[in-house]
Each structure stands twice: as structure tokens, then as C-alpha cells.
Design a protein around this motif. Structure first.
Motif, PDB file in Angstrom:
ATOM      1  N   THR A 116       0.841  -1.200   0.000  1.00  0.00           N
ATOM      2  CA  THR A 116       0.000   0.000   0.000  1.00  0.00           C
ATOM      3  C   THR A 116       0.874   1.248   0.000  1.00  0.00           C
ATOM      4  OG1 THR A 116      -1.679  -1.180   1.286  1.00  0.00           O
ATOM      5  CG2 THR A 116      -1.849   1.214   1.222  1.00  0.00           C
ATOM      6  N   VAL A 117       0.540   2.218  -0.846  1.00  0.00           N
ATOM      7  CA  VAL A 117       1.295   3.476  -0.933  1.00  0.00           C
ATOM      8  C   VAL A 117       0.334   4.640  -0.717  1.00  0.00           C
ATOM      9  CG1 VAL A 117       2.678   4.978  -2.414  1.00  0.00           C
ATOM     10  CG2 VAL A 117       3.013   2.503  -2.497  1.00  0.00           C
ATOM     11  N   THR A 118       0.780   5.601   0.093  1.00  0.00           N
ATOM     12  CA  THR A 118      -0.009   6.809   0.354  1.00  0.00           C
ATOM     13  C   THR A 118       0.531   7.961  -0.483  1.00  0.00           C
ATOM     14  OG1 THR A 118      -0.159   6.018   2.631  1.00  0.00           O
ATOM     15  CG2 THR A 118      -1.025   8.198   2.180  1.00  0.00           C
ATOM     16  N   VAL A 119      -0.358   8.676  -1.156  1.00  0.00           N
ATOM     17  CA  VAL A 119       0.036   9.759  -2.054  1.00  0.00           C
ATOM     18  C   VAL A 119      -0.683  11.034  -1.630  1.00  0.00           C
ATOM     19  CG1 VAL A 119      -0.109  10.600  -4.430  1.00  0.00           C
ATOM     20  CG2 VAL A 119       0.464   8.196  -3.995  1.00  0.00           C
ATOM     21  N   TYR A 125       7.385  13.814  -4.830  1.00  0.00           N
ATOM     22  CA  TYR A 125       6.788  13.083  -5.951  1.00  0.00           C
ATOM     23  C   TYR A 125       7.606  11.834  -6.250  1.00  0.00           C
ATOM     24  CZ  TYR A 125       3.595  16.799  -7.571  1.00  0.00           C
ATOM     25  OH  TYR A 125       2.577  17.708  -7.692  1.00  0.00           O
ATOM     26  N   LYS A 126       8.917  12.019  -6.319  1.00  0.00           N
ATOM     27  CA  LYS A 126       9.809  10.933  -6.745  1.00  0.00           C
ATOM     28  C   LYS A 126       9.666   9.713  -5.846  1.00  0.00           C
ATOM     29  CE  LYS A 126      14.650   9.985  -7.949  1.00  0.00           C
ATOM     30  NZ  LYS A 126      14.674   8.680  -7.277  1.00  0.00           N
ATOM     31  N   ARG A 127       9.639   9.948  -4.539  1.00  0.00           N
ATOM     32  CA  ARG A 127       9.542   8.828  -3.608  1.00  0.00           C
ATOM     33  C   ARG A 127       8.203   8.109  -3.768  1.00  0.00           C
ATOM     34  NH1 ARG A 127      11.069   6.138   0.712  1.00  0.00           N
ATOM     35  NH2 ARG A 127       9.605   5.724   2.407  1.00  0.00           N
ATOM     36  N   GLN A 128       7.124   8.873  -3.902  1.00  0.00           N
ATOM     37  CA  GLN A 128       5.807   8.257  -4.034  1.00  0.00           C
ATOM     38  C   GLN A 128       5.688   7.451  -5.333  1.00  0.00           C
ATOM     39  OE1 GLN A 128       3.170  11.624  -3.591  1.00  0.00           O
ATOM     40  NE2 GLN A 128       3.402  11.688  -1.356  1.00  0.00           N
ATOM     41  N   SER A 133       5.887   2.181  -8.330  1.00  0.00           N
ATOM     42  CA  SER A 133       6.495   1.398  -9.415  1.00  0.00           C
ATOM     43  C   SER A 133       7.128   0.099  -8.922  1.00  0.00           C
ATOM     44  CB  SER A 133       7.545   2.239 -10.148  1.00  0.00           C
ATOM     45  OG  SER A 133       8.615   2.568  -9.281  1.00  0.00           O
ATOM     46  N   ARG A 134       7.408   0.000  -7.640  1.00  0.00           N
ATOM     47  CA  ARG A 134       7.991  -1.218  -7.089  1.00  0.00           C
ATOM     48  C   ARG A 134       6.983  -2.351  -6.904  1.00  0.00           C
ATOM     49  NH1 ARG A 134      11.935   0.844  -2.166  1.00  0.00           N
ATOM     50  NH2 ARG A 134      13.239   2.277  -3.412  1.00  0.00           N
TER      51      ARG A 134
END
Length: 507
Positions: A116-119, A125-128, A133-134
């Protein structure tokens, strides 16, 4: 949007014998349910989960704190392949809610390796993008940052099969409706869409018509827009008494964790200082604070180093912290929807809560409007006097003394005191010393006296009765044809001053 017959549950919890095993979830999700400590599903979960498992679009209306995240999270995760990229997109109104929902979904999907990724804005931006993408399966995002990412095409092959709008009415209140409409222009049409909202204003219904396909409408409201587990009280005071009233009520109520809502940022800063000086672990939260400051305050509120959160409406949206015993409205909110969202911070997950609203006689009409629009039960109460509070203090003090631990050194103090005074005098002096520590601040009496309150209530009832008699059988006012209706600017709806000016120029 073709709307099916509405599913409405009004079953008392004690009669709800359905378990999570009956809802069709797979073994991984049932294991997550057990690890999360869930026992009996809430009404919104019982009603929603089977439809979501079938792939149906739904509109879910339920009070805040009724388990909506699990209602959409468990069935959405149930059907995904963790190796297929982003399959679930959840859109929330605030960073705080995005973080909370993301944490919940991570726990539910941990057993099946669903990342799960939080945006949200304010972070890289780059880290999110890198985290997505991983191999993220779930993205939880706020509207502004998500729209930026979609416009810049920063995520390749972004085709979530399930899209969730969480707290849709809060997004509407915060001005995100245009962003939401634009976001959906970037999403695949072949998707399952789930919309959850505590209230259903007309713009949300229109949004649902545009983005949902033949949804099932599920309402878990039990006849009121507000949670029936919340006791709602209001206190009529003078404008100058607000600070004293808040402190007195906090002193008299058995609060564990509270939210105090203010209208302005400056009011938040001032009141949080007032409450801190009164001995409360209070901190403020508003939109002018840096993200790191906000996160520190919320973390403190969650781990109990902050007991009283003083906040504006916008800052507190999406703060879903358990065990909030009280919500205080320092001022009555401007509209009924704000009232619903404010008091929804307490009485969550089946627990009891209390919502207290302060208002002046001039604000009484606003109270009546909220009561009528929301359909809620609000009771009038009087702010306790110092005498009232002293009686409560004595009862609490007796219990504290009875329950207090006896230290080994106590006998030394007792032996020394016996040399000078008898035991009865000693007991009186020790108790008086404890009472001195129970400092009750403010004037003896706070609020409008009972006789004036009764007159206000009587006038309100008379106005209501007069309006009722003024209506014809068809529901319209008898005098509506003979007397034109004034608009807010003082003109008449039939011909405004602007219309007259236009007419003069035309001549």
C-alpha cells in the motif's frame, strides 16, 4: 445511473447474528479480520461486503466510525492479484485520513503481500512514484496530488479495477468536486466504483449518477443523519462566557480525549493556550501549520500526550481517532453538514460519545435549523455552578482516597502528626488540603438563567406553531399571493434593484 431499490438496515446490534464467515470472504481476509480483532461485522459491513464481492458499484451512506474502511477494504482486497500492479485506488479528502486508511488496508492485505502506498501533497513526488512502481497493489491518495500525477502521466499503466471515494461529502465541502470529476476522466471506464459518504447532498447524488454504473444504494442511518450512540447537548451562554463554559464543562465531564472545534485559526491558537494554562494537555491544529507540525500534534493526540485537540473544521476532517469521548463546539457550526462531521469524531465503532454545543440566544435559530435539517435529538442543559461541581468533586475525591495506594512512609507522617493533633483534626486537615488542590476556576454561575431560557424556548415553540397555522392544506403559506417575498438584500424576488437598474438602462 440506474439506481436499484435502496438497501436499508435498521437492525439492533444485539440481534445481528451474522459473522464475517457468512459474508463470502476468502481465508486470507478472514485471517486479517481475526488479526484486526474484529468479531461481529457492523451493519455497513454486512450490507456492503456481499455486493462488493459480486463486483457491484455501491453508494454507501453511514455514520462516521461505523467501519466503512473495512466495509470496502476487505472485499476489494479479497479479489486482487498482488502481482498485477495497482488494482485498488482510494481517494480521501485529507492527508490524515489517507494515512489512516492506508494503514488499515496495509493490515488487511499484509497476509497476501499487498503493498500500500499513500500519495499526498507536501511529500516527494519521486519517492511516491518510486514506491508505486515497485509493485504497489493499493494507492490511497488525496485529490490534488493524485490529479497532478495523472496530468503529468507519472504512473505508467495506471488502470485500477476498484476505485473508492471515501468521505465524499467532505471532499465536496473542501472544494474538490471539480478535481474528482477530472480524475475520473483519466481512469478506466471498465472499473468497479464505490462511493461512501456520511450525508447525501444533491451534488454527491449527481456525482454518483455520473461515475457509477447501476449501483446498489445502501443506507445505514437508523432514521437520523447523526450517530445514535452520541448524546447531544447544548448550553445557552453569553458571548463573553465561552472560555469559562468550556473549562467548567471539561471540569465536570469525565473526558478521556476531546476535540474542541473553532471557526478560525486565530481562535484555535488562543483557545489552546487558554486550556493549556487551565491545566489541560491541549494543542491546536489548523491549516497554517506545517505538515510536520500537524503530524506531531496528531501523533500526540493518538498516543495520549495530547488530551484535548483544538481544531478548525478543515484541519480536523479525516481525523478518525478512536476513544474520543467528547466533541465540543466552541461555536455552533455554520451548516448542518459540518455539525454531522464534527460530532462524528466521537461515538465510533459502537462506543458511546457526547457532543456539546455552546451557543448564545442570537444563535438559537441556527440550532433549530440544524435540528430540523439533520433530524437529530439535542437536549438543553445548564452549565454546572461551582457549588454543583464541588459536590461532584467530593464524590470523586472519596473514591480517589478509597482507591489510593498506601505508601510505607505513611506511618512516619502519621506518627509525627499524632504528637501535636488528634486523629479527627488530622483527617479534617488532610482532606481540606486535598480540597484546596481541587481548584474550580471561573465565576459561580455560567450561562443564561433558567427563567430566560424558558422564555426563549417558549418563543421558539410559538414561532413554530405560528408557521404551522400559517400554512394552507396544500402546504403553501396563505399570504404568499398577497405579499411578495423579500430576498436577503431587502428587495423583492419579483423585481430586484438590479432588475430595475437594467430596466432604466434599457429605456
Amino acid at each position: 445511473m440506474q439506481e436499484n431499490a435502496q438497501t436499508e438496515l435498521n437492525v439492533p446490534r444485539k440481534e445481528n447474528l451474522i459473522t464475517f464467515d457468512d459474508l463470502g470472504l476468502n481465508k486470507n481476509m478472514l485471517r486479517s479480520v481475526k488479526e484486526a480483532g474484529f468479531t461481529i461485522p457492523s451493519p455497513i459491513q454486512v450490507a456492503s461486503i456481499p455486493f462488493i464481492l459480486q463486483g457491484r458499484d455501491i453508494v454507501g451512506q453511514a455514520h462516521t466510525g461505523t467501519g466503512k474502511t473495512a466495509a470496502f477494504g476487505l472485499p476489494a482486497l479479497n479479489n486482487i492479484d498482488p502481482k498485477s500492479g495497482v488494482e485498488i485506488l482510494v481517494i480521501t479528502p485529507t492527508r490524515e485520513l489517507a494515512t489512516q486508511v492506508s494503514d488499515e488496508l496495509f493490515k488487511y492485505g499484509r497476509g497476501m503481500n499487498a503493498r500500500t502506498v499513500t500519495v499526498y501533497g507536501g511529500s516527494s513526488y519521486k519517492r511516491q512514484i518510486d514506491l508505486i512502481s515497485r509493485g504497489a497493489s493499493v494507492v490511497v491518495a488525496t485529490p490534488g496530488r493524485l490529479l497532478d500525477i495523472l496530468k503529468k502521466n507519472l504512473i505508467k499503466d495506471f488502470t485500477p479495477s476498484v476505485v473508492v471515494l471515501d468521505e465524499a461529502d467532505e471532499m465536496l465541502d473542501m472544494g474538490f468536486l471539480d478535481d474528482i470529476n477530472e480524475i475520473f476522466s483519466y481512469l478506466p471506464t471498465n472499473r468497479q466504483t464505490l462511493l461512501f459518504s456520511a450525508t447525501m447532498p444533491k451534488p454527491i447524488k449527481l456525482l454518483a449518477e455520473r461515475i457509477l454504473n447501476n449501483p446498489e444504494f445502501i443506507s445505514i442511518t437508523q432514521g437520523e443523519t447523526t450517530n445514535t450512540d452520541i448524546e447531544q447537548l447544548y448550553y445557552v451562554i453569553e458571548e463573553s462566557e465561552r472560555d469559562d463554559a468550556i473549562i467548567r464543562l471539561m471540569d465536570s465531564e469525565e473526558t478521556t480525549k476531546s476535540v474542541v472545534f473553532c471557526r478560525t485559526k486565530s481562535e484555535v491558537d488562543r483557545l489552546s493556550n487558554v486550556l493549556s494554562n487551565a491545566g489541560y494537555l491541549a494543542n491546536g491544529l489548523h491549516g497554517d501549520m506545517e505538515q510536520r507540525q500537524r503530524e506531531t500534534v496528531i501523533k500526540g493526540f493518538k498516543n495520549n500526550s495530547v488530551k484535548v485537540l483544538v481544531a478548525t473544521d478543515v484541519a480536523a476532517r479525516g481525523i478518525h481517532v478512536n476513544n474520543i469521548s467528547h466533541v465540543f463546539n466552541y461555536h455552533i457550526p455554520f451548516d448542518p453538514e459540518s455539525y454531522v462531521h464534527r460530532i462524528g469524531r466521537t461515538g465510533r465503532a459502537g462506543t458511546k460519545g457526547k457532543a456539546i454545543t455552546l451557543l448564545t440566544p442570537l444563535e438559537f435559530k441556527e440550532l433549530q435549523r440544524i435540528k430540523q435539517k439533520v433530524g437529530t435529538s439535542m437536549a438543553h442543559a445548564y452549565v454546572p455552578s461551582k457549588t454543583d461541581l464541588r459536590s461532584t468533586t467530593i464524590d470523586n475525591l472519596v473514591k480517589k482516597v478509597e482507591d489510593h495506594k498506601i505508601y510505607d512512609e505513611a506511618h512516619k507522617v502519621l506518627d509525627k502528626l499524632r504528637q501535636d493533633i488528634d486523629e479527627e483534626q488530622m483527617a479534617y486537615k488532610l482532606i481540606s488540603m486535598l480540597l484546596d488542590q481541587q481548584d474550580i476556576k471561573g465565576p459561580n454561575s455560567i450561562g443564561i438563567p433558567a427563567d430566560k431560557i424558558e422564555a426563549i424556548l417558549a418563543r421558539a415553540a410559538q414561532r413554530k406553531d405560528t408557521r404551522g397555522r400559517g400554512r394552507s392544506r396544500s402546504g403553501s403559506f396563505r399570504s404568499s399571493k398577497s405579499r411578495p417575498d423579500r430576498n436577503r438584500s431587502g428587495g423583492y424576488r419579483g423585481t430586484t434593484s438590479r432588475d430595475k437598474n437594467r430596466s432604466s438602462r434599457a429605456r
